[in-house]
Design a protein around this motif. Structure first.
Motif, PDB file in Angstrom:
ATOM      1  N   SER A   1      92.593  59.056  74.594  1.00  0.00           N
ATOM      2  CA  SER A   1      92.109  58.011  75.499  1.00  0.00           C
ATOM      3  C   SER A   1      93.205  57.057  75.975  1.00  0.00           C
TER       4      SER A   1
ATOM      5  N   VAL B   1      86.624  54.497  69.958  1.00  0.00           N
ATOM      6  CA  VAL B   1      85.939  55.487  69.116  1.00  0.00           C
ATOM      7  C   VAL B   1      84.703  54.831  68.501  1.00  0.00           C
TER       8      VAL B   1
ATOM      9  N   ARG C   1      82.392  61.178  77.013  1.00  0.00           N
ATOM     10  CA  ARG C   1      81.374  60.487  76.208  1.00  0.00           C
ATOM     11  C   ARG C   1      80.050  60.430  76.973  1.00  0.00           C
TER      12      ARG C   1
ATOM     13  N   ILE D   1      89.716  59.515  63.946  1.00  0.00           N
ATOM     14  CA  ILE D   1      89.992  58.369  64.811  1.00  0.00           C
ATOM     15  C   ILE D   1      91.199  58.603  65.728  1.00  0.00           C
TER      16      ILE D   1
ATOM     17  N   GLN E   1      91.113  61.185  68.787  1.00  0.00           N
ATOM     18  CA  GLN E   1      90.372  60.668  69.939  1.00  0.00           C
ATOM     19  C   GLN E   1      91.104  59.492  70.588  1.00  0.00           C
ATOM     20  N   ALA E   2      91.730  58.651  69.758  1.00  0.00           N
ATOM     21  CA  ALA E   2      92.449  57.498  70.291  1.00  0.00           C
ATOM     22  C   ALA E   2      93.618  57.930  71.173  1.00  0.00           C
TER      23      ALA E   2
ATOM     24  N   GLN F   1      81.044  57.150  63.971  1.00  0.00           N
ATOM     25  CA  GLN F   1      81.780  58.344  63.554  1.00  0.00           C
ATOM     26  C   GLN F   1      82.571  58.071  62.270  1.00  0.00           C
TER      27      GLN F   1
END
Length: 221
Positions: free
Chosen positions: A147, A117, A221, A140, A143-144, A121
């Protein structure tokens, strides 16, 4: 051809394996997420605890943790986790052991996701007045998680196979039944083949499903 299965509760043994996996996976995800949050926390004490916990627990054999939970927690300290019978106590202690062990791997997988991340941000969110906990929870971690679906699926598959260690303290899961059958029956290869197929049935769909989920939720991204 499969007459050697008569008299054995094969489905029941695999059902115990599934229960061990599900309960342990949920607990590991919660505890591993908390550890990951502590590991990136601005509080040195929390970072130190999470780092020490992960480094120590990951390097202890799972069998040692399982046996300690039985001999140390129950036999010595009398901790039964609310269960009243020996099978129930061993099952709950096994789940606790799997959670303690697997959470360290969940933590490291999540930490790698947190590192993907962009720092900007988090800085922008803090500039808007959000606290560390809010930044972690709202920006955080979502998104973590997206992924690291693939790494987490590998951890889940490893957990499913690690449940065989629970037989060391008498939990009646698949590996325990396989040991009983190999001692009582002469058909070693068919017995091993049946149990190997059973674990493939449990793990292969999980890997395929989570692989598909990973592609669907991947962060662009």
């Amino acid at each position: 051809m499969f007459d050697f299965l008569d008299g054995y509760d094969l489905l029941g043994a695999f059902w115990v394996t599934v229960q061990l996996t599900v309960y342990s996976a949920l607990g590991s995800l919660i505890w591993g997420t908390l550890l990951a949050g502590m590991k990136v926390s601005p509080v040195p004490l929390m970072r130190g605890f999470a780092t020490g916990y992960v480094n120590v627990v990951r390097n202890i054999p799972l069998t040692v943790i399982i046996v300690f939970s039985s001999l140390g927690l129950y036999s010595t300290l009398g901790i039964s986790l609310g269960a009243t019978d020996i099978p129930g106590i061993n099952f709950r202690l096994s789940v606790l052991s799997f959670i303690a062990y697997t959470a360290s791997f969940v933590c490291e997988a999540l930490r790698s996701g947190i590192n993907t991340v962009p720092v900007g941000q988090a800085e922008a969110a803090r500039a808007l007045g959000l606290s560390f906990t809010q930044v972690l929870r709202l920006i955080i971690l979502p998104q973590a998680f997206r992924s690291v679906v693939n790494p987490l699926s590998n951890v889940l598959i490893a957990l499913t196979k690690n449940t065989t260690v629970a037989s060391a303290i008498g939990v009646a899961e698949a590996a325990s039944l396989m040991k009983t059958m190999t001692e009582a029956e002469a058909q070693l290869i068919p017995i091993v083949a049946v149990f190997a197929f059973g674990f493939v049935v449990l793990t292969l769909p999980t890997g395929l499903l989570l692989g598909w989920v990973s592609k669907k939720v991947a962060v662009k991204r």
